[in-house]
Design a protein around this motif. Structure first.
Motif: not given
Length: 361
Positions: A6-12, A152-155, A352-357
């Motif tokens: 539940a705690h991790l879901a906030r950053a999901n 993680g968000e990007e993966n 962040s992924l858009k910037k990397k690409l």
């Protein structure tokens, strides 16, 4: 485990409020440069308003509980509704000489047992698939949050199909343990004439003859049937919804009404259901024969049926599973709408992924 999830879901990356705002083009940047406080404050207010629309937070215990309840309704009601078709399908698999086709199967069953005979096995079907739905949908949401935060968000975005496959397979592992006893009783009632007419008669008789093994000897074939089925059901559904909104639906999801979104859900569910039926049918044939016979193993049944035998009843199962899967997703999504649960739109590529690409200026 649940509190950490539940705690991790906030950053999901699948968290609904943030994604919905990104999808609508309303979310501001994550970190705002120095300057007038107006625009960032507006974004925060919009985010707060989006959160207030929901009855609970994404990834909370209430969210998982209501998702599990949606699973009970979607699986329990739909499987019980198609018991007559399931009965004929099972009889075609275990006695193809007598039940030569779907229409012939209905004709023979009506002639021998009457209309009432078509409802044989409804009680174990309702109980078993309600328990399965609770675990299937409830744990899918749990594992989806857990695995996405591990990646993680990007993966999680790049590997989202693998994430759907892993989360659904993990959920179905537990769901089949809940389903196995009732599935064994259902098949005995439906395919062994004179054995038992009700769950109340079948369960004690099975326990007396074979002990607990009678209820769980089919769990391994169930995993063979249901895990590929569920992986296809969830991954195909998620990616089909994504494709429909991208290529077919003429407007963004945020501009679609709730009924329009539910129509997309139904269509995506039916498409996923057809693939589910094909992928899981051989194992389904083995389960039907195995639960009918005493002392046989899954490998023995598979060898005896052969390639042609395991595909008996496929047409009936495509009709049944296609309709079932579409209705299940429709009911599940309707429960989310009714209880005002977060319903994330198809994932967007993280900034962040858009910037990397190099996709942003």
């Amino acid at each position: 485990m649940f509190s950490s999830v539940a705690h991790l879901a906030r950053a999901n990356p699948f968290n609904a409020p943030h994604l919905q705002l990104v999808h609508d083009g309303l979310a501001g940047p994550r970190s705002s440069p120095a300057g007038p406080p107006g625009p960032p404050r507006r974004s925060r207010n919009l985010a707060a308003a989006a959160v207030e629309e929901y009855s609970c937070e994404y990834g909370s215990m209430k969210f998982y509980a209501l998702c599990g309840f949606g699973g009970v309704l979607s699986c329990g009601l739909t499987h019980t509704a198609v018991v007559p078709l399931d009965l004929v399908k099972c009889r075609m698999q275990v006695d193809p000489q007598k039940y030569k086709g779907i229409f012939n199967g209905f004709s023979v069953t009506l002639k021998e047992d009457g209309v009432r005979g078509l409802a044989k096995g409804w009680a174990p079907t309702f109980i078993g698939y309600s328990m399965q739905g609770l675990c299937k949908f409830g744990f899918y949401e749990v594992f989806k949050v857990l695995y996405s935060n591990m990646l993680g968000e990007e993966n999680a975005y790049l590997w989202r199909t693998s994430l759907y496959l892993a989360a659904s397979a993990s959920a179905e592992f537990f769901a089949d343990i809940a389903l196995a006893p009732m599935e064994a009783a259902k098949v005995r009632i439906q395919t062994q004439p004179g054995y038992a007419n009700t769950l109340r008669d079948a369960a004690p008789k099975m326990y007396k003859e074979e002990g607990l093994k009678a209820f769980y000897k089919g769990v391994a074939p169930l995993w063979m049937r249901q895990i590929p089925y569920t992986m296809m059901k969830f991954a195909c559904f998620e990616r089909t919804v994504e494709a429909l909104y991208k290529f077919v639906v003429p407007k963004p999801r945020s501009e679609c009404s709730k009924p329009e979104q539910l129509v997309v859900t139904f269509v995506a569910g039916y498409i996923a259901g057809v693939f589910c039926a094909i992928v899981s049918h051989p194992a389904d044939s083995v389960v039907s024969v195995l639960n009918k016979e005493k002392g046989s193993s899954a490998s023995q049944v598979l060898q005896r049926l052969g390639f042609k035998g395991v595909w008996k009843g496929l047409f009936a199962r495509i009709i049944m599973i296609g309709t079932l899967t579409a209705l299940q997703w429709f009911i599940y999504d309707s429960v989310k709408v009714y209880f005002r649960l977060p319903r994330p739109p198809p994932p967007e590529m993280p900034e962040s992924l858009k910037k990397k690409l190099g996709l942003t200026q």
